[in-house]
Motif scaffolding. Sequence first.
Motif, PDB file in Angstrom:
ATOM      1  N   ASN A   1       0.834  -1.210   0.000  1.00  0.00           N
ATOM      2  CA  ASN A   1       0.000   0.000   0.000  1.00  0.00           C
ATOM      3  C   ASN A   1       0.865   1.255   0.000  1.00  0.00           C
ATOM      4  N   GLU A   2       2.070   1.152   0.545  1.00  0.00           N
ATOM      5  CA  GLU A   2       3.057   2.228   0.481  1.00  0.00           C
ATOM      6  C   GLU A   2       4.416   1.670   0.879  1.00  0.00           C
TER       7      GLU A   2
ATOM      8  N   GLU B   1       1.034   4.431  10.992  1.00  0.00           N
ATOM      9  CA  GLU B   1       0.604   3.471   9.985  1.00  0.00           C
ATOM     10  C   GLU B   1       1.756   2.531   9.665  1.00  0.00           C
TER      11      GLU B   1
ATOM     12  N   SER C   1       3.424  -0.259   6.461  1.00  0.00           N
ATOM     13  CA  SER C   1       3.370  -0.754   5.093  1.00  0.00           C
ATOM     14  C   SER C   1       2.737  -2.139   5.082  1.00  0.00           C
TER      15      SER C   1
ATOM     16  N   TYR D   1       0.933  -5.471   2.626  1.00  0.00           N
ATOM     17  CA  TYR D   1       0.817  -6.142   1.327  1.00  0.00           C
ATOM     18  C   TYR D   1      -0.632  -6.059   0.844  1.00  0.00           C
ATOM     19  N   ILE D   2      -0.834  -5.563  -0.394  1.00  0.00           N
ATOM     20  CA  ILE D   2      -2.198  -5.450  -0.940  1.00  0.00           C
ATOM     21  C   ILE D   2      -2.346  -6.214  -2.268  1.00  0.00           C
TER      22      ILE D   2
ATOM     23  N   GLY E   1      -3.549  -4.771  -5.907  1.00  0.00           N
ATOM     24  CA  GLY E   1      -4.379  -3.583  -5.716  1.00  0.00           C
ATOM     25  C   GLY E   1      -3.939  -2.382  -6.547  1.00  0.00           C
ATOM     26  N   ASN E   2      -2.647  -2.120  -6.575  1.00  0.00           N
ATOM     27  CA  ASN E   2      -2.152  -0.977  -7.341  1.00  0.00           C
ATOM     28  C   ASN E   2      -2.348  -1.169  -8.841  1.00  0.00           C
TER      29      ASN E   2
ATOM     30  N   LYS F   1      -5.979  -0.649  -9.600  1.00  0.00           N
ATOM     31  CA  LYS F   1      -6.294   0.777  -9.504  1.00  0.00           C
ATOM     32  C   LYS F   1      -5.931   1.518 -10.788  1.00  0.00           C
TER      33      LYS F   1
ATOM     34  N   LYS G   1       2.865   9.043  -4.259  1.00  0.00           N
ATOM     35  CA  LYS G   1       2.284   7.697  -4.186  1.00  0.00           C
ATOM     36  C   LYS G   1       3.321   6.713  -4.725  1.00  0.00           C
TER      37      LYS G   1
ATOM     38  N   SER H   1       4.260   3.519  -4.043  1.00  0.00           N
ATOM     39  CA  SER H   1       3.908   2.149  -4.416  1.00  0.00           C
ATOM     40  C   SER H   1       3.077   2.127  -5.699  1.00  0.00           C
ATOM     41  N   TYR H   2       2.164   3.070  -5.821  1.00  0.00           N
ATOM     42  CA  TYR H   2       1.343   3.163  -7.037  1.00  0.00           C
ATOM     43  C   TYR H   2       2.225   3.500  -8.240  1.00  0.00           C
TER      44      TYR H   2
END
Length: 306
Positions: free
Chosen positions: A40-41, A50, A52, A54-55, A58-59, A62, A263, A265-266
């Motif tokens: 997520n980051e 917050e 980091s 694992y998603i 997801g990126n 998106k 952003k 990770s994105y």
Amino acid sequence: MKRVLSNKWSIAVFVLPTVLFFTYIVIIPIFKTFYFSFLNEIPAAVKKGEESAYIGLGNFIKMFTPGKRNAFFPGAVVNSLVYAALSIFVQLPFSLLIALILAHGVKGESLYRNTFFIPVVISSVVISLLWHRIYKDLIPAIYDSLDLALPKGGFLANKSTKHMAVYIPNLWQFVGYHMLLMYGALKSIPSDVIEAATVDGASAPRMALSIQIPMIKPMLKVCLSFSLIGSFKLFDTPWILLERSNMDLPALSMYVEMFSNHKYSYASAQAMFIVFECLAFTMLLNYIFKDRDDRSLKRGKRGAAA
């Protein structure tokens, strides 16, 4: 010297520094970017309190999910494919035509060859600034003298013309690069082959289609690969010409997400998409050329058997 080069340990000692340097600046960053694209980051950018996480994909999902912030990325990919098509079907044929004319022999051959190559050695930033002045000053002056109406907002601000206004400088700049590669390949064709075709009465177009172009297929494949990869990572020319607005190319989108929107990770996911895109098209190109070579070999064997 021969004894040193024949010793595998000696070769390894000489090659090792380059391998380590390449691994440090290319291989490791690619793997780290690949890892960050599933978070997520990145750990260094998470906010206090917050963490980091694992998603998965997801990126990547998106990137192609309609939304206010990222709806333009699929359009950016389409724009890069359009530029790739222009490179393949406009730039490369023009480069090949020039290479064939120069290789055939013209007066002032070296002068023309060097002249076409000059834009390649000039910085892309300088080329972009030059074309920016052309679009802002020279072309409007020509339109005024001919009493013609400019597109609304000018060529760089109009939605229907801005993409082509960006593509043209890049296409123009690298015509000489591909021309020189093809020219070198054409000049490496044995002279006795060309002489035999000339004695048999082959015209210049027939010689080009039946002898010269088939014999430089490996170089054509290299030029196609360079064109595709260059199209997908196009950045500097649109960044300068469009004055940091209208970010609708993959590399530009990645840059903005990373350094303006933070952003990371994105942006890493977008970077990996560009890497996968280049890899996929390169593999497709290798398959197409290998398949054609295999078919040509089979036809040759059948002809020999008959």
